[in-house]
Design a protein around this motif. Structure first.
Motif, PDB file in Angstrom:
ATOM      1  N   ASN A  79      -5.191  10.162  -2.672  1.00 48.05           N
ATOM      2  CA  ASN A  79      -5.265   8.592  -3.382  1.00 48.05           C
ATOM      3  C   ASN A  79      -5.191   8.690  -4.822  1.00 48.05           C
ATOM      4  OD1 ASN A  79      -6.343   6.034  -4.209  1.00 48.05           O
ATOM      5  ND2 ASN A  79      -7.831   5.984  -2.656  1.00 48.05           N
ATOM      6  N   ALA A  80      -4.118   7.890  -5.332  1.00 54.83           N
ATOM      7  CA  ALA A  80      -3.921   7.704  -6.744  1.00 54.83           C
ATOM      8  C   ALA A  80      -4.958   7.205  -7.629  1.00 54.83           C
ATOM      9  CB  ALA A  80      -2.700   7.066  -7.006  1.00 54.83           C
ATOM     10  N   TYR A 116     -20.101  17.017   0.883  1.00 57.30           N
ATOM     11  CA  TYR A 116     -19.406  17.267  -0.487  1.00 57.30           C
ATOM     12  C   TYR A 116     -20.707  17.852  -1.456  1.00 57.30           C
ATOM     13  CZ  TYR A 116     -20.449  12.471  -2.442  1.00 57.30           C
ATOM     14  OH  TYR A 116     -20.826  11.240  -2.910  1.00 57.30           O
ATOM     15  N   ASP A 138      -5.353  -3.049  -7.194  1.00 61.54           N
ATOM     16  CA  ASP A 138      -6.538  -2.291  -6.498  1.00 61.54           C
ATOM     17  C   ASP A 138      -6.166  -0.621  -6.881  1.00 61.54           C
ATOM     18  OD1 ASP A 138      -8.689  -1.306  -5.181  1.00 61.54           O
ATOM     19  OD2 ASP A 138      -8.051  -1.745  -3.286  1.00 61.54           O
ATOM     20  N   THR A 139      -5.838  -0.372  -7.995  1.00 64.12           N
ATOM     21  CA  THR A 139      -5.592   0.980  -8.782  1.00 64.12           C
ATOM     22  C   THR A 139      -6.479   1.266 -10.071  1.00 64.12           C
ATOM     23  OG1 THR A 139      -4.221  -0.039 -10.416  1.00 64.12           O
ATOM     24  CG2 THR A 139      -3.206   0.257  -8.216  1.00 64.12           C
ATOM     25  N   GLY A 179      -6.460   1.025   4.033  1.00 63.88           N
ATOM     26  CA  GLY A 179      -7.852   1.568   3.979  1.00 63.88           C
ATOM     27  C   GLY A 179      -8.309   2.339   2.603  1.00 63.88           C
ATOM     28  N   GLY A 180      -7.568   2.994   1.991  1.00 64.02           N
ATOM     29  CA  GLY A 180      -7.924   3.776   1.003  1.00 64.02           C
ATOM     30  C   GLY A 180      -9.165   4.567   1.134  1.00 64.02           C
ATOM     31  N   GLY A 209     -18.010   2.123  -4.345  1.00 63.25           N
ATOM     32  CA  GLY A 209     -18.494   1.958  -3.013  1.00 63.25           C
ATOM     33  C   GLY A 209     -17.622   0.919  -2.187  1.00 63.25           C
ATOM     34  N   GLU A 259       0.771  -1.161   0.025  1.00 60.23           N
ATOM     35  CA  GLU A 259      -0.074   0.136  -0.102  1.00 60.23           C
ATOM     36  C   GLU A 259       0.988   1.232  -0.007  1.00 60.23           C
ATOM     37  OE1 GLU A 259      -3.206   1.141  -0.047  1.00 60.23           O
ATOM     38  OE2 GLU A 259      -2.218   3.084   0.334  1.00 60.23           O
ATOM     39  N   CYS A 277     -13.006   9.985   3.269  1.00 57.48           N
ATOM     40  CA  CYS A 277     -13.672   9.766   1.958  1.00 57.48           C
ATOM     41  C   CYS A 277     -15.037   8.822   2.570  1.00 57.48           C
ATOM     42  CB  CYS A 277     -12.980   8.469   1.284  1.00 57.48           C
ATOM     43  SG  CYS A 277     -11.361   9.256   0.853  1.00 57.48           S
ATOM     44  N   TYR A 322      -8.144   8.147  -7.448  1.00 57.97           N
ATOM     45  CA  TYR A 322      -9.021   9.535  -7.664  1.00 57.97           C
ATOM     46  C   TYR A 322      -8.435  10.151  -8.827  1.00 57.97           C
ATOM     47  CZ  TYR A 322     -10.637   7.966  -3.177  1.00 57.97           C
ATOM     48  OH  TYR A 322     -11.182   7.404  -2.086  1.00 57.97           O
ATOM     49  N   ILE A 370       2.016   0.534 -14.644  1.00 51.68           N
ATOM     50  CA  ILE A 370       2.851  -0.104 -13.864  1.00 51.68           C
ATOM     51  C   ILE A 370       3.260  -1.524 -14.630  1.00 51.68           C
ATOM     52  CG2 ILE A 370       3.134  -1.272 -11.621  1.00 51.68           C
ATOM     53  CD1 ILE A 370       1.339   1.005 -10.424  1.00 51.68           C
ATOM     54  N   GLU A 412       5.007   2.633  -2.569  1.00 52.66           N
ATOM     55  CA  GLU A 412       4.090   2.997  -3.692  1.00 52.66           C
ATOM     56  C   GLU A 412       4.871   2.329  -4.961  1.00 52.66           C
ATOM     57  OE1 GLU A 412       4.314   6.954  -5.208  1.00 52.66           O
ATOM     58  OE2 GLU A 412       3.455   6.434  -6.957  1.00 52.66           O
TER      59      GLU A 412
HETATM   60  C1  LIG Z   1     -15.262  11.803  -0.685  1.00 63.97           C
HETATM   61  C2  LIG Z   1     -15.590  10.317  -0.822  1.00 63.97           C
HETATM   62  C3  LIG Z   1     -16.940  10.008  -0.103  1.00 63.97           C
HETATM   63  C4  LIG Z   1     -17.273   8.515  -0.552  1.00 63.97           C
HETATM   64  N1  LIG Z   1     -18.379   8.148   0.170  1.00 63.97           N
HETATM   65  C5  LIG Z   1     -18.799   6.750   0.001  1.00 63.97           C
HETATM   66  C6  LIG Z   1     -19.777   6.328   0.868  1.00 63.97           C
HETATM   67  O1  LIG Z   1     -20.124   6.950   1.989  1.00 63.97           O
HETATM   68  N2  LIG Z   1     -20.030   5.168   0.905  1.00 63.97           N
HETATM   69  C7  LIG Z   1     -19.339   4.360  -0.088  1.00 63.97           C
HETATM   70  O2  LIG Z   1     -19.498   3.052   0.176  1.00 63.97           O
HETATM   71  N3  LIG Z   1     -18.378   4.616  -0.616  1.00 63.97           N
HETATM   72  C8  LIG Z   1     -18.228   5.944  -0.597  1.00 63.97           C
HETATM   73  N4  LIG Z   1     -17.050   6.595  -1.366  1.00 63.97           N
HETATM   74  C9  LIG Z   1     -16.433   5.650  -2.330  1.00 63.97           C
HETATM   75  C10 LIG Z   1     -15.315   4.650  -1.712  1.00 63.97           C
HETATM   76  O3  LIG Z   1     -14.587   4.973  -1.005  1.00 63.97           O
HETATM   77  C11 LIG Z   1     -14.733   3.746  -3.041  1.00 63.97           C
HETATM   78  O4  LIG Z   1     -15.469   3.644  -4.136  1.00 63.97           O
HETATM   79  C12 LIG Z   1     -13.741   2.718  -2.266  1.00 63.97           C
HETATM   80  O5  LIG Z   1     -13.271   2.866  -1.505  1.00 63.97           O
HETATM   81  C13 LIG Z   1     -13.128   1.938  -3.655  1.00 63.97           C
HETATM   82  O6  LIG Z   1     -12.401   1.023  -3.028  1.00 63.97           O
HETATM   83  P1  LIG Z   1     -11.099   0.468  -3.657  1.00 63.97           P
HETATM   84  O7  LIG Z   1     -10.590  -0.531  -3.029  1.00 63.97           O
HETATM   85  O8  LIG Z   1     -11.630   0.103  -5.295  1.00 63.97           O
HETATM   86  O9  LIG Z   1     -10.163   1.721  -3.976  1.00 63.97           O
HETATM   87  P2  LIG Z   1      -9.768   2.596  -2.914  1.00 63.97           P
HETATM   88  O10 LIG Z   1     -10.496   2.796  -1.651  1.00 63.97           O
HETATM   89  O11 LIG Z   1      -9.450   3.811  -3.570  1.00 63.97           O
HETATM   90  O12 LIG Z   1      -7.942   2.078  -2.497  1.00 63.97           O
HETATM   91  C14 LIG Z   1      -7.123   1.988  -3.440  1.00 63.97           C
HETATM   92  C15 LIG Z   1      -5.913   1.913  -2.541  1.00 63.97           C
HETATM   93  O13 LIG Z   1      -4.803   1.536  -3.553  1.00 63.97           O
HETATM   94  C16 LIG Z   1      -3.494   2.615  -3.085  1.00 63.97           C
HETATM   95  N5  LIG Z   1      -2.790   2.241  -4.540  1.00 63.97           N
HETATM   96  C17 LIG Z   1      -3.129   3.023  -5.495  1.00 63.97           C
HETATM   97  N6  LIG Z   1      -2.164   3.089  -6.431  1.00 63.97           N
HETATM   98  C18 LIG Z   1      -0.879   2.348  -5.562  1.00 63.97           C
HETATM   99  C19 LIG Z   1       0.355   2.130  -5.868  1.00 63.97           C
HETATM  100  N7  LIG Z   1       0.929   2.407  -7.247  1.00 63.97           N
HETATM  101  N8  LIG Z   1       0.985   1.427  -5.059  1.00 63.97           N
HETATM  102  C20 LIG Z   1       0.583   1.121  -3.848  1.00 63.97           C
HETATM  103  N9  LIG Z   1      -0.748   1.375  -3.475  1.00 63.97           N
HETATM  104  C21 LIG Z   1      -1.606   2.096  -4.411  1.00 63.97           C
HETATM  105  C22 LIG Z   1      -4.313   3.636  -2.627  1.00 63.97           C
HETATM  106  O14 LIG Z   1      -3.339   4.507  -1.943  1.00 63.97           O
HETATM  107  C23 LIG Z   1      -5.480   3.186  -1.842  1.00 63.97           C
HETATM  108  O15 LIG Z   1      -5.143   2.868  -0.614  1.00 63.97           O
HETATM  109  C24 LIG Z   1     -16.474   7.872  -1.419  1.00 63.97           C
HETATM  110  C25 LIG Z   1     -15.368   8.133  -1.692  1.00 63.97           C
HETATM  111  C26 LIG Z   1     -14.731   9.495  -1.371  1.00 63.97           C
HETATM  112  C27 LIG Z   1     -13.456   9.924  -1.979  1.00 63.97           C
END
Ligand SMILES: Cc1cc2nc3c(=O)[nH]c(=O)nc-3n(C[C@H](O)[C@H](O)[C@H](O)COP(=O)(O)OP(=O)(O)OC[C@H]3O[C@@H](n4cnc5c(N)ncnc54)[C@H](O)[C@@H]3O)c2cc1C
Length: 469
Positions: A400-401, A355, A256-257, A37-38, A448, A31, A55, A403, A265, A240
């Motif tokens: 968070n990359a 927001y 998870d990117t 947690g992202g 979500g 991570e 988030c 976004y 990458i 990273e």
């Molecule tokens: C302001 C905001 C409000 C939201 N509100 C809600 C809500 O209330 N309810 C809900 O269900 N969802 C909500 N969401 C959406 C939800 O947070 C995301 O859809 C969800 O977190 C996506 O999960 P994910 O695992 O796909 O990615 P993420 O949660 O984005 O996790 C990706 C992870 O990968 C890591 N990463 C990326 N690139 C690299 C790399 N090159 N090397 C190492 N690590 C890397 C990042 O640092 C991050 O930790 C919200 C999002 C935001 C920003």
């Protein structure tokens, strides 16, 4: 050699890692941030003792997720707290429509001319959440739906724009509350599939609620991380990943990117050049001296409050953001976790999460527009502000990359890309590289905190590895 390396410890990356570790695979997660947690994290963003969710904050998809339900996350510290009302939608005259756990209370809040229509709309689905969630949060390659009849019926509603579904209703309350729920897609309310999102959120409210985790959204990630370690998985933070060959040798790599980062990458060239990113948000986390002074009493009892007086205004705000204009009157999605969780702020104080939508990459300041709108529905709000942490698209992209340009959905949730993401493929989690997979919210079922993209990607990896012996 490891069995699998996961890049990114968001809800999907952690879910994919857990599901593989549970099957006996040796898994390590890398991570970029200093904490896991992202999009499901909690931080003291403003003042000491105020625990904000930068988030995600509210979790109908989390509590209703088939993947999370199959894990003992409560044993790892996750506790869901339910506000009295999942959602309130206040109006300028001091009244409010509500999404309550009970269909009857919800219907009554829409007014006598629309109560019956609402009851008839949701009746076929009430009591069928488990099947609906499994079928809605699945992918096309997953075989037949569990409950094909309900799924087909739901599909007829779901494919419509919410503007069309709303025509069944005669008054503004029902139209506005539906438009607000559809607005979570961050795309115009006239888009296909927006009715499906509104209806799905409403049904989730009745079936499982819209809870917040005690202590903040970080509790979801910490529970997933703790369960992963219990299954033998390892997590490395502050790494990273820039190139595939920096990672330890593994039989599978799961990203998870964003698709763009994955292509860079893993050297996949322009494999995802057609993938579109969507509009962004301007997020403010507040430390408040007391609860939000909503004029509508229902809004004081709700975990989530949508602020947008008419469906037309909500539609205009979302249209402006997707067309590249900052709306003068934003539609606000707000959450007040401390109405139900006293661990978020010192005694008597509150955290507040809000927001409004802005164009992708927009670098303006929407604080004034957001607070002007708050004052219309909660006069005196500004006087309670002790501190605020603001983040527009550039700051969100730094957090968070995934976004990209501030797109918090990691890819526009609009048009065909609602269902076909990141591109048309039998297995959307697989890539041109036989050992590289994608599991972020850029894949189905989309944004979500539900872990379902991670769940489906893990199954694709498992099948591939099993096939190779
Ligand atoms: C302001 C905001 C409000 C939201 N509100 C809600 C809500 O209330 N309810 C809900 O269900 N969802 C909500 N969401 C959406 C939800 O947070 C995301 O859809 C969800 O977190 C996506 O999960 P994910 O695992 O796909 O990615 P993420 O949660 O984005 O996790 C990706 C992870 O990968 C890591 N990463 C990326 N690139 C690299 C790399 N090159 N090397 C190492 N690590 C890397 C990042 O640092 C991050 O930790 C919200 C999002 C935001 C920003």
């Amino acid at each position: 050699m490891l069995d699998a390396v996961v890049v990114g410890a968001g809800p999907n990356g952690l879910t994919a890692a857990v599901e593989l570790a549970r099957r006996g695979f040796e898994v390590e997660v890398f991570e970029a941030a200093d904490t896991i947690g992202g999009g499901a994290r909690t931080e003291e963003l403003t003042l000491p003792g105020y625990r904000h969710d930068p988030c995600s904050a509210v979790h109908p998809l989390g509590i209703g997720s088939p993947a999370f339900r199959a894990m003992p996350l409560d044993r790892h510290g996750l506790e869901w707290l339910h506000p009295e009302l999942p959602l309130a939608h206040p109006f300028p005259d001091g009244t409010a429509a509500v999404l309550a756990r009970s269909v009857g209370e919800t219907a009554m809040s829409l007014g006598p001319r629309d109560a019956g229509t609402y009851r008839r709309l949701v009746a076929p689905y009430v009591g069928r959440w488990d099947n609906l969630a499994r079928d809605f949060l699945r992918t096309a390659w997953d075989g037949l739906p569990v409950d094909p009849v309900t799924w087909a019926r739901f599909g007829l509603h779901a494919l419509q724009p919410v503007t069309l579904l709303s025509r069944r209703f005669r008054d503004e309350k029902a139209r506005a509350i539906l438009a607000g729920m559809a607005g979570h897609a961050i795309s115009p309310t006239s888009g296909i599939g927006t009715a499906g999102l509104a209806l799905f959120f409403a049904l989730a409210g009745h079936a499982v609620g819209w809870p917040v985790p005690r202590g903040g959204s970080q509790a979801i990630s910490d529970a997933l991380g703790s369960y992963l370690r219990e299954q033998g998985g390892a997590i490395h933070v502050g790494v990273e990943v820039k190139r595939l060959d920096e990672l330890p040798p593994a039989r599978a790599y799961i990203f998870d990117t964003s698709p763009t980062a994955l292509a860079r990458i893993a050297g996949l060239g322009n494999a995802y050049r057609h993938f579109r990113y969507g509009a962004s948000v301007f997020k403010i986390d507040y430390a408040l001296d007391g609860p939000v002074p909503w004029t509508a009493p229902e809004a004081r009892r709700a975990g989530t409050v949508h602020v947008g007086p008419t469906a037309r205004e909500i539609g205009a705000a979302l249209r402006a953001a997707t067309d590249g204009r900052a709306p003068d009157v934003p539609f606000l999605i707000t959450a007040q976790p401390s109405v139900v969780d006293d661990s978020r702020a010192p005694a008597g104080k509150h955290v507040f999460w809000a927001y409004g939508h802005v164009p992708r990459g927009w670098d303006g300041d929407a604080t004034e527009a957001i607070e002007r709108q708050m004052e219309r529905f909660a006069p005196g709000f500004r006087d309670l502000v002790l501190a605020r942490a603001v983040a527009g698209p550039p700051q969100l992209a730094v957090r968070n990359a995934n976004y990209v340009d501030g797109d918090i959905a990691c890819g526009a949730f609009a048009g065909l890309q609602t269902a076909i993401r990141p591109k048309l493929a039998r297995v959307p989690y697989a890539t041109a590289h036989p050992s590289v997979f994608l599991c972020s919210s850029a894949t189905p079922p989309g944004p979500g905190v539900h872990g379902m993209s991670g769940h489906h990607a893990a199954r694709a990896v498992w099948r591939r590895l099993r096939g190779r012996g």
